[in-house]
Scaffold this motif. Structure first.
Motif, PDB file in Angstrom:
ATOM      1  N   ASP A 196       0.048  30.770 -60.655  1.00 54.97           N
ATOM      2  CA  ASP A 196       0.970  29.625 -60.664  1.00 54.97           C
ATOM      3  C   ASP A 196       0.956  28.811 -59.375  1.00 54.97           C
ATOM      4  OD1 ASP A 196       1.783  30.176 -63.239  1.00 54.97           O
ATOM      5  OD2 ASP A 196       3.539  31.333 -62.619  1.00 54.97           O
ATOM      6  N   ASN A 197       0.257  29.288 -58.366  1.00 54.14           N
ATOM      7  CA  ASN A 197       0.218  28.586 -57.076  1.00 54.14           C
ATOM      8  C   ASN A 197      -1.230  28.415 -56.619  1.00 54.14           C
ATOM      9  OD1 ASN A 197       3.257  28.554 -56.223  1.00 54.14           O
ATOM     10  ND2 ASN A 197       2.845  30.577 -57.086  1.00 54.14           N
ATOM     11  N   PRO A 198      -2.012  27.656 -57.404  1.00 48.72           N
ATOM     12  CA  PRO A 198      -3.431  27.507 -57.076  1.00 48.72           C
ATOM     13  C   PRO A 198      -3.619  26.836 -55.713  1.00 48.72           C
ATOM     14  CG  PRO A 198      -2.783  25.906 -58.736  1.00 48.72           C
ATOM     15  CD  PRO A 198      -1.614  26.835 -58.525  1.00 48.72           C
ATOM     16  N   GLY A 199      -4.625  27.299 -54.999  1.00 50.02           N
ATOM     17  CA  GLY A 199      -4.929  26.732 -53.693  1.00 50.02           C
ATOM     18  C   GLY A 199      -4.089  27.290 -52.564  1.00 50.02           C
ATOM     19  N   LYS A 200      -3.126  28.155 -52.891  1.00 45.43           N
ATOM     20  CA  LYS A 200      -2.283  28.771 -51.862  1.00 45.43           C
ATOM     21  C   LYS A 200      -2.679  30.223 -51.678  1.00 45.43           C
ATOM     22  CE  LYS A 200       1.843  26.199 -51.685  1.00 45.43           C
ATOM     23  NZ  LYS A 200       2.950  26.429 -50.835  1.00 45.43           N
ATOM     24  N   GLU A 201      -2.587  30.677 -50.462  1.00 41.25           N
ATOM     25  CA  GLU A 201      -2.828  32.091 -50.198  1.00 41.25           C
ATOM     26  C   GLU A 201      -1.532  32.852 -50.437  1.00 41.25           C
ATOM     27  OE1 GLU A 201      -4.810  35.014 -46.839  1.00 41.25           O
ATOM     28  OE2 GLU A 201      -4.533  32.894 -46.383  1.00 41.25           O
ATOM     29  N   VAL A 202      -1.607  33.852 -51.306  1.00 42.04           N
ATOM     30  CA  VAL A 202      -0.443  34.686 -51.614  1.00 42.04           C
ATOM     31  C   VAL A 202      -0.592  35.987 -50.833  1.00 42.04           C
ATOM     32  CG1 VAL A 202       0.808  35.928 -53.411  1.00 42.04           C
ATOM     33  CG2 VAL A 202      -0.164  33.662 -53.901  1.00 42.04           C
ATOM     34  N   PHE A 203       0.414  36.284 -50.027  1.00 40.50           N
ATOM     35  CA  PHE A 203       0.415  37.493 -49.205  1.00 40.50           C
ATOM     36  C   PHE A 203       1.264  38.556 -49.887  1.00 40.50           C
ATOM     37  CE2 PHE A 203      -0.162  33.877 -46.428  1.00 40.50           C
ATOM     38  CZ  PHE A 203      -1.250  34.252 -45.656  1.00 40.50           C
ATOM     39  N   VAL A 204       0.782  39.786 -49.874  1.00 42.29           N
ATOM     40  CA  VAL A 204       1.506  40.908 -50.466  1.00 42.29           C
ATOM     41  C   VAL A 204       1.650  41.977 -49.405  1.00 42.29           C
ATOM     42  CG1 VAL A 204       1.486  42.673 -52.264  1.00 42.29           C
ATOM     43  CG2 VAL A 204       0.565  40.387 -52.748  1.00 42.29           C
ATOM     44  N   VAL A 218       7.951  31.993 -48.008  1.00 41.28           N
ATOM     45  CA  VAL A 218       8.967  32.102 -49.056  1.00 41.28           C
ATOM     46  C   VAL A 218       8.449  32.989 -50.175  1.00 41.28           C
ATOM     47  CG1 VAL A 218       9.954  29.837 -48.554  1.00 41.28           C
ATOM     48  CG2 VAL A 218       8.145  30.041 -50.274  1.00 41.28           C
ATOM     49  N   GLY A 219       9.364  33.592 -50.908  1.00 36.54           N
ATOM     50  CA  GLY A 219       8.988  34.383 -52.070  1.00 36.54           C
ATOM     51  C   GLY A 219       9.894  35.582 -52.259  1.00 36.54           C
ATOM     52  N   PRO A 220       9.649  36.314 -53.337  1.00 38.24           N
ATOM     53  CA  PRO A 220      10.519  37.439 -53.677  1.00 38.24           C
ATOM     54  C   PRO A 220      10.172  38.725 -52.942  1.00 38.24           C
ATOM     55  CG  PRO A 220       8.841  37.179 -55.356  1.00 38.24           C
ATOM     56  CD  PRO A 220       8.654  36.045 -54.375  1.00 38.24           C
ATOM     57  N   VAL A 221      11.177  39.567 -52.799  1.00 31.09           N
ATOM     58  CA  VAL A 221      11.015  40.959 -52.370  1.00 31.09           C
ATOM     59  C   VAL A 221      11.466  41.768 -53.577  1.00 31.09           C
ATOM     60  CG1 VAL A 221      11.738  42.746 -50.763  1.00 31.09           C
ATOM     61  CG2 VAL A 221      11.519  40.365 -49.972  1.00 31.09           C
ATOM     62  N   ARG A 232       6.893  42.833 -50.805  1.00 32.05           N
ATOM     63  CA  ARG A 232       7.215  41.475 -50.369  1.00 32.05           C
ATOM     64  C   ARG A 232       6.043  40.588 -50.782  1.00 32.05           C
ATOM     65  NH1 ARG A 232      10.782  39.676 -46.754  1.00 32.05           N
ATOM     66  NH2 ARG A 232      11.158  41.794 -46.030  1.00 32.05           N
ATOM     67  N   ILE A 233       6.329  39.572 -51.597  1.00 32.36           N
ATOM     68  CA  ILE A 233       5.313  38.648 -52.088  1.00 32.36           C
ATOM     69  C   ILE A 233       5.672  37.283 -51.519  1.00 32.36           C
ATOM     70  CG2 ILE A 233       4.208  37.705 -54.162  1.00 32.36           C
ATOM     71  CD1 ILE A 233       5.722  40.150 -55.607  1.00 32.36           C
ATOM     72  N   HIS A 234       4.786  36.697 -50.731  1.00 34.81           N
ATOM     73  CA  HIS A 234       5.159  35.431 -50.114  1.00 34.81           C
ATOM     74  C   HIS A 234       3.959  34.518 -49.893  1.00 34.81           C
ATOM     75  CE1 HIS A 234       4.623  38.396 -46.807  1.00 34.81           C
ATOM     76  NE2 HIS A 234       4.029  37.405 -46.182  1.00 34.81           N
ATOM     77  N   THR A 235       4.283  33.264 -49.755  1.00 32.00           N
ATOM     78  CA  THR A 235       3.326  32.218 -49.440  1.00 32.00           C
ATOM     79  C   THR A 235       4.036  31.188 -48.581  1.00 32.00           C
ATOM     80  OG1 THR A 235       1.609  30.801 -50.384  1.00 32.00           O
ATOM     81  CG2 THR A 235       3.742  30.788 -51.493  1.00 32.00           C
ATOM     82  N   GLU A 236       3.297  30.264 -48.064  1.00 35.75           N
ATOM     83  CA  GLU A 236       3.887  29.297 -47.155  1.00 35.75           C
ATOM     84  C   GLU A 236       4.540  28.139 -47.914  1.00 35.75           C
ATOM     85  OE1 GLU A 236       2.738  26.964 -43.060  1.00 35.75           O
ATOM     86  OE2 GLU A 236       1.268  28.267 -43.996  1.00 35.75           O
ATOM     87  N   GLN A 237       5.758  27.806 -47.523  1.00 34.74           N
ATOM     88  CA  GLN A 237       6.519  26.625 -47.949  1.00 34.74           C
ATOM     89  C   GLN A 237       7.105  26.663 -49.362  1.00 34.74           C
ATOM     90  OE1 GLN A 237       7.508  24.089 -46.000  1.00 34.74           O
ATOM     91  NE2 GLN A 237       6.440  24.946 -44.258  1.00 34.74           N
ATOM     92  N   GLU A 238       6.305  27.014 -50.385  1.00 30.37           N
ATOM     93  CA  GLU A 238       6.800  26.956 -51.764  1.00 30.37           C
ATOM     94  C   GLU A 238       6.029  27.921 -52.657  1.00 30.37           C
ATOM     95  OE1 GLU A 238       7.926  23.442 -54.822  1.00 30.37           O
ATOM     96  OE2 GLU A 238       5.818  23.490 -54.244  1.00 30.37           O
ATOM     97  N   MET A 239       6.767  28.603 -53.550  1.00 29.97           N
ATOM     98  CA  MET A 239       6.144  29.468 -54.553  1.00 29.97           C
ATOM     99  C   MET A 239       6.848  29.224 -55.876  1.00 29.97           C
ATOM    100  SD  MET A 239       5.964  33.630 -54.925  1.00 29.97           S
ATOM    101  CE  MET A 239       4.923  33.871 -53.500  1.00 29.97           C
ATOM    102  N   ILE A 240       6.047  29.024 -56.905  1.00 35.30           N
ATOM    103  CA  ILE A 240       6.571  28.845 -58.253  1.00 35.30           C
ATOM    104  C   ILE A 240       6.091  30.007 -59.102  1.00 35.30           C
ATOM    105  CG2 ILE A 240       6.494  27.393 -60.325  1.00 35.30           C
ATOM    106  CD1 ILE A 240       6.145  24.992 -58.363  1.00 35.30           C
ATOM    107  N   LEU A 241       7.013  30.562 -59.895  1.00 39.16           N
ATOM    108  CA  LEU A 241       6.679  31.626 -60.848  1.00 39.16           C
ATOM    109  C   LEU A 241       7.146  31.164 -62.219  1.00 39.16           C
ATOM    110  CD1 LEU A 241       7.976  34.686 -58.802  1.00 39.16           C
ATOM    111  CD2 LEU A 241       5.581  33.988 -59.109  1.00 39.16           C
ATOM    112  N   ARG A 242       6.220  31.114 -63.171  1.00 33.53           N
ATOM    113  CA  ARG A 242       6.532  30.658 -64.522  1.00 33.53           C
ATOM    114  C   ARG A 242       6.682  31.848 -65.467  1.00 33.53           C
ATOM    115  NH1 ARG A 242       3.304  26.820 -62.241  1.00 33.53           N
ATOM    116  NH2 ARG A 242       4.091  24.685 -62.368  1.00 33.53           N
TER     117      ARG A 242
END
Length: 104
Positions: A35-43, A15-18, A51-61
């Motif tokens: 904002d998503n510590p412990g998650k691998e963020v793929f670009v 999930v995540g934005p394009v 395309r910016i994505h991670t597995e299951q959930e991404m929060i942007l503050r």
């Protein structure tokens, strides 16, 4: 399950934005990491868009994006450079959440 279908299933959980490439996309990449510590963020940089994505959930503050941009930012302004997104989206005044809910 074959390797191809296994890989496809993995990508279905992302999930995540394009976003249109530019300063805001770079700030969102960094904010996603903060904002998503412990998650691998793929670009996936496609030059014109990112395309910016991670597995299951991404929060942007908002506050994190502002810190990365070095200027005030309204979450509504994200929509200007948001070409698409993967998953479902929940928009708040100070954050946005991309998430995936698997339903059987």
């Amino acid at each position: 399950m074959s390797v191809a279908s296994s890989a496809q299933a993995y990508h279905n959980n992302m999930v995540g934005p394009v976003m249109r490439a530019g300063d805001l996309a770079l700030a969102v990449i960094e904010a996603a990491k903060v904002d998503n510590p412990g998650k691998e963020v793929f670009v996936d940089d496609k030059r014109a868009y990112v395309r910016i994505h991670t597995e299951q959930e991404m929060i942007l503050r908002r506050q994190t994006i502002e810190e990365e941009l070095g200027r005030p930012f309204k979450m509504n302004d994200l929509e200007v450079d948001l070409s698409s997104f993967a998953g479902q989206i929940e928009s708040l005044d100070d954050a946005v959440r991309f998430y995936f809910t698997k339903k059987l």
